[in-house]
Scaffold this active site. Structure first.
Site, PDB file in Angstrom:
ATOM      1  N   GLU A 112      -5.483  -3.090  -0.978  1.00 27.02           N
ATOM      2  CA  GLU A 112      -4.490  -4.153  -0.810  1.00 27.02           C
ATOM      3  C   GLU A 112      -4.491  -4.725   0.599  1.00 27.02           C
ATOM      4  OE1 GLU A 112      -0.262  -3.094  -0.805  1.00 27.02           O
ATOM      5  OE2 GLU A 112      -0.847  -0.985  -0.554  1.00 27.02           O
ATOM      6  N   GLU A 130       8.132  -2.278  -5.966  1.00 29.19           N
ATOM      7  CA  GLU A 130       7.986  -1.516  -4.725  1.00 29.19           C
ATOM      8  C   GLU A 130       8.855  -2.177  -3.652  1.00 29.19           C
ATOM      9  OE1 GLU A 130       4.364   0.521  -2.179  1.00 29.19           O
ATOM     10  OE2 GLU A 130       4.480  -1.654  -2.268  1.00 29.19           O
TER      11      GLU A 130
END
Length: 258
Positions: free
Chosen positions: A143, A240
């Site tokens: 990511e 998240e």
């Protein structure tokens, strides 16, 4: 609407990690993810998942000191042996837990003069991860993290993620696309997901600014979740975020969008 998963490293922190699985199930989640599950025994996690009919879809390879302000693990040339050891631990957990994907956090380069060396090291280690995880049927993902919250992170934009993926030319390495981080960088997640859905192995989200639950920032979540649906993306979408207030009070979005 997307298939949502609760990130147990950030949600339900009112209770111990082992008890967050049950909290997630009670609040309507069928799947969970954990940033770093290693404080719990893998077999204990497996038993809890089986008991609650939950799936663990994602966790990270250990990242050393990244969350404490250090450079992390996967990109640091001097830490390659330590990365291999961390990867071996992640593989051991993957054999028990069978997640959909495992994330390799690129890490920081705090000396700009060494950026090219750090990026090369990360690419090498990302391939090591894919070599180990693909035979298990587990996707390797990585990511971008915004450089405002985490200065020096070596992959901080969608374009840089695509460049790494293009350079490696592997079909078993995917993007983990975090909507919060890319909004923080001024990018347009709706456009990115529409164009690159087939290259994405996992999606995460939080509102921006603030990284709270949907509705606490300026993002248009109806448009974002609809765009994910239209894109053809078939993976999980992880909550998240840092709940503002109790986690249970932050879940209005879940009832609205699922």
């Amino acid at each position: 609407m997307p298939r949502f998963t609760a990130n147990l490293s950030m949600l339900f922190t009112e209770v111990e990690l082992i008890d967050r699985f049950e909290a997630a199930r009670e609040h309507g989640f069928n799947a969970v993810e954990i940033q770093f599950p290693y404080e719990l025994d893998a077999e204990a996690i497996r038993r809890k998942l089986s008991e609650l009919d939950l799936r663990l879809v994602l966790f990270n390879v250990p990242a050393d000191d990244l969350l404490q302000g250090g450079e992390g693990l996967a990109c640091v040339p001097e830490k390659q042996q330590q990365f291999r050891e961390g990867l071996a631990l992640a593989v051991d957990y993957a054999k028990v837990l069978r997640p959909a994907a495992i994330n390799v956090l690129p890490g920081r380069c705090l000396d700009p003069a060494r950026y090219a060396d750090y990026l090369s090291t990360f690419k090498h280690n990302l391939c090591l991860a894919a070599d180990a995880l693909s035979p298990l049927g587990v996707k390797t993902v990585f990511e971008a993290i915004n450089s405002l919250d985490m200065p020096g992170f070596i992959v901080d934009t969608g374009a840089k993620m695509l460049a790494v993926q293009d350079a490696l030319k592997r079909r078993d390495i995917f993007l983990q696309y975090d909507i919060y981080h890319m909004l923080r960088m001024g990018e347009k997640p709706i456009d990115f997901v529409a164009e690159h859905a087939e290259r994405i192995g996992h999606i995460q989200f939080a509102d921006c600014p603030g990284r709270g639950q949907p509705g606490t920032g300026t993002a248009d979540w109806a448009a974002l979740f609809s765009a994910i649906d239209r894109s053809g993306y078939e993976g999980w979408v992880g909550a998240e975020y840092k709940p503002i207030g109790e986690t249970s009070a932050s879940l209005g979005w879940l009832n609205h969008f699922r």
